[in-house]
Design a protein around this motif. Structure first.
Motif, mmCIF file in Angstrom:
data_model
loop_
_atom_site.group_PDB
_atom_site.id
_atom_site.type_symbol
_atom_site.label_atom_id
_atom_site.label_comp_id
_atom_site.label_asym_id
_atom_site.label_seq_id
_atom_site.Cartn_x
_atom_site.Cartn_y
_atom_site.Cartn_z
ATOM 1 N N SER A 70 0.841 -1.197 0.000
ATOM 2 C CA SER A 70 0.000 0.000 0.000
ATOM 3 C C SER A 70 0.880 1.252 0.000
ATOM 4 C CB SER A 70 -0.932 0.000 1.214
ATOM 5 O OG SER A 70 -0.194 -0.008 2.406
ATOM 6 N N PRO A 71 0.401 2.345 -0.629
ATOM 7 C CA PRO A 71 1.194 3.580 -0.642
ATOM 8 C C PRO A 71 1.305 4.149 0.769
ATOM 9 C CG PRO A 71 -0.964 3.949 -1.606
ATOM 10 C CD PRO A 71 -0.855 2.482 -1.338
ATOM 11 N N ARG A 72 2.449 4.736 1.059
ATOM 12 C CA ARG A 72 2.706 5.253 2.396
ATOM 13 C C ARG A 72 2.461 6.752 2.438
ATOM 14 N NH1 ARG A 72 8.438 2.828 3.903
ATOM 15 N NH2 ARG A 72 8.078 4.112 5.719
ATOM 16 N N SER A 73 1.861 7.199 3.505
ATOM 17 C CA SER A 73 1.632 8.635 3.676
ATOM 18 C C SER A 73 2.880 9.269 4.282
ATOM 19 C CB SER A 73 0.418 8.871 4.573
ATOM 20 O OG SER A 73 0.683 8.394 5.882
ATOM 21 N N LYS A 74 2.857 10.604 4.406
ATOM 22 C CA LYS A 74 4.010 11.302 4.984
ATOM 23 C C LYS A 74 4.239 10.847 6.416
ATOM 24 C CE LYS A 74 4.552 15.631 2.561
ATOM 25 N NZ LYS A 74 4.515 17.076 2.676
ATOM 26 N N ARG A 75 3.157 10.682 7.164
ATOM 27 C CA ARG A 75 3.290 10.267 8.551
ATOM 28 C C ARG A 75 3.925 8.880 8.647
ATOM 29 N NH1 ARG A 75 -2.040 9.259 10.662
ATOM 30 N NH2 ARG A 75 -1.517 7.069 10.484
ATOM 31 N N ASP A 76 3.553 7.982 7.742
ATOM 32 C CA ASP A 76 4.115 6.636 7.756
ATOM 33 C C ASP A 76 5.573 6.611 7.319
ATOM 34 O OD1 ASP A 76 1.766 5.559 8.654
ATOM 35 O OD2 ASP A 76 1.034 5.044 6.652
ATOM 36 N N ARG A 77 5.971 7.562 6.497
ATOM 37 C CA ARG A 77 7.377 7.571 6.039
ATOM 38 C C ARG A 77 8.334 7.875 7.165
ATOM 39 N NH1 ARG A 77 5.854 10.896 0.856
ATOM 40 N NH2 ARG A 77 5.001 9.198 -0.373
ATOM 41 N N GLU A 78 7.844 8.572 8.196
ATOM 42 C CA GLU A 78 8.704 8.901 9.332
ATOM 43 C C GLU A 78 9.005 7.662 10.175
ATOM 44 O OE1 GLU A 78 6.578 11.930 11.347
ATOM 45 O OE2 GLU A 78 6.872 13.406 9.747
ATOM 46 N N ARG A 79 8.113 6.686 10.122
ATOM 47 C CA ARG A 79 8.358 5.432 10.834
ATOM 48 C C ARG A 79 9.454 4.652 10.126
ATOM 49 N NH1 ARG A 79 2.237 3.387 11.470
ATOM 50 N NH2 ARG A 79 1.417 5.247 12.472
ATOM 51 N N SER A 80 10.023 3.696 10.835
ATOM 52 C CA SER A 80 11.143 2.950 10.255
ATOM 53 C C SER A 80 10.692 1.997 9.151
ATOM 54 C CB SER A 80 11.888 2.183 11.350
ATOM 55 O OG SER A 80 11.018 1.253 11.953
ATOM 56 N N THR A 81 9.550 1.324 9.354
ATOM 57 C CA THR A 81 9.115 0.348 8.358
ATOM 58 C C THR A 81 7.599 0.219 8.366
ATOM 59 O OG1 THR A 81 9.329 -1.916 7.598
ATOM 60 C CG2 THR A 81 9.390 -1.578 9.961
ATOM 61 N N SER A 82 7.049 -0.180 7.259
ATOM 62 C CA SER A 82 5.607 -0.420 7.210
ATOM 63 C C SER A 82 5.317 -1.912 7.104
ATOM 64 C CB SER A 82 5.000 0.311 6.015
ATOM 65 O OG SER A 82 5.439 -0.270 4.823
ATOM 66 N N LEU A 83 6.329 -2.737 7.182
ATOM 67 C CA LEU A 83 6.152 -4.186 7.101
ATOM 68 C C LEU A 83 5.860 -4.727 8.494
ATOM 69 C CD1 LEU A 83 6.261 -6.511 5.123
ATOM 70 C CD2 LEU A 83 8.648 -6.800 5.693
ATOM 71 N N HIS A 84 4.690 -5.316 8.663
ATOM 72 C CA HIS A 84 4.265 -5.787 9.975
ATOM 73 C C HIS A 84 4.537 -7.272 10.116
ATOM 74 C CE1 HIS A 84 2.233 -2.110 11.308
ATOM 75 N NE2 HIS A 84 2.076 -1.911 10.001
ATOM 76 N N LEU A 85 4.591 -7.698 11.358
ATOM 77 C CA LEU A 85 4.901 -9.093 11.663
ATOM 78 C C LEU A 85 3.877 -10.047 11.062
ATOM 79 C CD1 LEU A 85 6.797 -10.991 13.168
ATOM 80 C CD2 LEU A 85 5.369 -10.691 15.184
ATOM 81 N N ASN A 86 2.617 -9.617 10.971
ATOM 82 C CA ASN A 86 1.589 -10.488 10.401
ATOM 83 C C ASN A 86 1.926 -10.870 8.962
ATOM 84 O OD1 ASN A 86 0.264 -10.036 12.783
ATOM 85 N ND2 ASN A 86 -1.131 -8.517 11.935
ATOM 86 N N TYR A 87 2.366 -9.905 8.176
ATOM 87 C CA TYR A 87 2.693 -10.180 6.780
ATOM 88 C C TYR A 87 3.986 -10.978 6.664
ATOM 89 C CZ TYR A 87 -1.063 -6.958 5.785
ATOM 90 O OH TYR A 87 -2.282 -6.359 5.720
#
Length: 105
Positions: A70-87
């Motif tokens: 999924s596309p990442r928003s500006k707020r999500d880009r500040e986080r280290s990763t968008s890959l979650h343990l579930n996936y």
């Protein structure tokens, strides 16, 4: 004009194709290609099934938690990763099924 397709040419092409198919099947049998491909296919199917369960079980599918695609928003880009343990677990289950099928537990 002379016909290019006659019985002799068709028989030659047919015998050539049968010989090539037999050679390919013999090669795949010697290299155990069928067992490898079936293991990879089963692992992919299990991984895809697990991914779908995680995706549809989330609060808002694809958003919370976001999928790796999924596309990442500006707020999500500040986080280290968008890959979650579930996936990651979905990928891991497919890899484990593939490994277990190859090792033949």
């Amino acid at each position: 004009m002379m016909s290019l397709v006659n019985d002799n040419n068709v028989q030659q092409v047919t015998s050539f194709m049968q010989e090539q198919l037999n050679n390919a099947l013999d090669w795949s049998e010697r290299h155990q290609l069928r067992s490898w491909l079936s293991a990879l296919l089963c692992g992919f199917i299990v991984s895809l099934f697990h991914y779908a369960i995680v995706y549809f079980d989330s609060a808002v599918p694809g958003v919370s938690p976001p999928t790796p695609f999924s596309p990442r928003s500006k707020r999500d880009r500040e986080r280290s990763t968008s890959l979650h343990l579930n996936y990651l677990c979905a990928f891991g289950t497919g890899a484990m099924v593939t490994l277990f099928m190859i090792v033949d537990f």
